[in-house]
Design a protein around this motif. Structure first.
Motif, short mmCIF file in Angstrom:
data_model
loop_
_atom_site.label_atom_id
_atom_site.label_comp_id
_atom_site.label_asym_id
_atom_site.label_seq_id
_atom_site.Cartn_x
_atom_site.Cartn_y
_atom_site.Cartn_z
N ALA A 1 -32.80 41.08 -40.80
CA ALA A 1 -31.73 40.31 -41.46
C ALA A 1 -31.64 38.95 -40.84
N ARG A 2 -32.10 38.49 -39.44
CA ARG A 2 -32.32 37.26 -38.74
C ARG A 2 -33.14 36.29 -39.68
N LEU A 3 -34.14 37.05 -39.92
CA LEU A 3 -35.34 36.44 -40.22
C LEU A 3 -34.72 35.71 -42.01
N VAL A 4 -34.33 36.62 -42.64
CA VAL A 4 -33.73 36.34 -44.07
C VAL A 4 -32.82 34.98 -43.92
N GLN A 5 -31.95 35.31 -43.14
CA GLN A 5 -30.82 34.09 -42.82
C GLN A 5 -31.26 32.78 -42.33
N ARG A 6 -32.28 32.81 -41.25
CA ARG A 6 -32.90 31.71 -40.97
C ARG A 6 -33.90 30.90 -42.05
N CYS A 7 -34.59 31.65 -42.64
CA CYS A 7 -35.47 31.05 -43.58
C CYS A 7 -34.72 30.66 -44.75
N ALA A 8 -33.50 31.04 -45.01
CA ALA A 8 -32.86 30.74 -46.22
C ALA A 8 -32.12 29.45 -46.01
N MET A 9 -31.82 29.15 -44.89
CA MET A 9 -31.23 28.22 -44.35
C MET A 9 -32.12 27.08 -44.11
N GLN A 10 -33.25 27.17 -43.63
CA GLN A 10 -34.22 26.38 -43.20
C GLN A 10 -34.90 25.63 -44.70
N ALA A 11 -34.80 26.62 -45.75
CA ALA A 11 -35.29 26.23 -47.01
C ALA A 11 -34.35 25.51 -47.91
N GLY A 12 -33.05 25.41 -47.46
CA GLY A 12 -31.87 24.88 -48.15
C GLY A 12 -31.35 25.55 -49.12
#
Length: 350
Positions: free
Chosen positions: A273-284
């Protein structure tokens, strides 16, 4: 047990009423064979619930027991009137209907372990719960789906070190397999390798075959090889296994920050869950939302919903891949689909 009293010679430890196990019979002798069977029964009882469900049910009971003590009620025997009051108190405090129903399930589970089942069909519970549903129920909130092009953007923000390679494999496998986050981290390298595993993988020439135990029982998931090794879920998985030296036991594991060594333990589903959130935010992704809204919008189910929404094949195939018992459940995951394709209004002649 009779009338809520423990049988002679039995203690709470014999009944295992801490919620971690189902009741086990007391040993009447020191027979080693019976002792082994008792331990085996306890292990099977623990396997009846997932770790997430066990934690949730234990938390539900602690909250309920605390509320009973604060209000001067006894835990035993179970009282439908008191449970109705508890449900009303939670609803007035703003607890969602879904959470309230889950808490009631946890309370019922505990009372069953105590040998005094709670009848949720009793009018004091059923009527209060029906009123709460009617007054407070809302459509379920859904995590935003991550589509194929967005997944590629998320993969690109990850480093090429061992941790990044592991996380690439997690994202790609979770998307291609439409897996729940618990199903991703529950995978082993092969069958029968761990007690807490929820399935295993078999890598073949054409792709990866996953045997997964989910909410609807066992299902088989085929993940074919992609066209590019840097985005192919099977190739990414093979790279992680080779460089991480993963050949037996849990497939996805923590990596030490100090020396970069791979642990022998299983990664928790919260990491997904944290991985998806973090990568989605970093990818804009979904840059039109605030940071807080974006964090709440994405989670482990975003990968599952993304595959269900992106796959341009017959709905029945998507339903089988996701392991859903009904097409209606599959449609809940399809964020983009051809609505009104079947027009019953015109078919009726209007």
């Amino acid at each position: 047990m009779k009338n809520g009293q423990l049988a002679p010679g039995l203690s709470d430890d014999d009944l295992l009423v801490d919620g971690d196990d189902a009741p086990a019979p007391a040993l009447l002798s020191a027979d080693p064979r019976l002792a082994r069977l008792t331990e085996a029964a306890k292990a099977y009882a623990r396997a009846a619930r997932s770790e997430n469900t066990a934690r949730a049910y234990d938390s539900d009971w602690r909250q309920f027991a605390s509320w009973l003590r604060r209000n001067g009620f006894d835990e035993l025997p179970p009282s439908p009137d008191t449970v109705g009051l508890y449900l009303a108190a939670n609803a007035e405090a703003g607890v969602s209907v879904a959470t309230l129903e889950r808490r009631l399930s946890g309370i019922c589970w505990r009372y069953r372990q105590l040998g005094q089942p709670l009848d949720v069909r009793d009018r004091h519970i059923a009527t209060v719960l029906a009123g709460i549903r009617r007054k407070h129920a809302r459509p379920p909130t859904q995590k935003a789906a991550i589509f194929a092009d967005e997944l590629l953007a998320m993969l690109s923000v990850l480093d090429m070190d061992l941790r990044g390679l592991r996380d690439r494999a997690i994202l790609a496998l979770g998307f291609a397999g439409a897996l729940r986050r618990s199903e991703i981290v529950g995978l082993d390298c092969g069958p029968g390798q761990t007690e807490d595993g929820g399935g295993w993988i078999e890598i073949m020439e054409g792709g990866a075959l996953l045997q997964i135990y989910g909410k609807t029982g066992w299902r088989e998931v085929e993940i074919g090889r992609g066209s590019r090794p840097d985005t192919c879920p099977v190739a990414l998985l093979e790279t992680w296994m080779r460089l991480g030296r993963i050949s037996h036991g849990p497939l996805f594991r923590p990596i030490a920050r100090k020396n970069g060594g791979v642990s022998s333990e299983r990664l928790t589903d919260k990491h997904v869950a944290r991985l998806v959130q973090r990568c989605a935010m970093q990818a804009g992704i979904r840059g039109d939302l605030t940071e807080g809204e974006r964090k709440r919008a994405f989670g482990g189910h975003s990968l599952r919903a993304g595959l269900a929404s992106s796959a341009q094949i017959e709905e029945a195939h998507v339903q089988k891949h996701l392991g859903h018992a009904s097409a209606e459940m599959t449609r809940r995951y399809q964020r983009k689909r051809d609505r009104f394709k079947v027009n019953l209004t015109k078919a009726a002649g209007l």
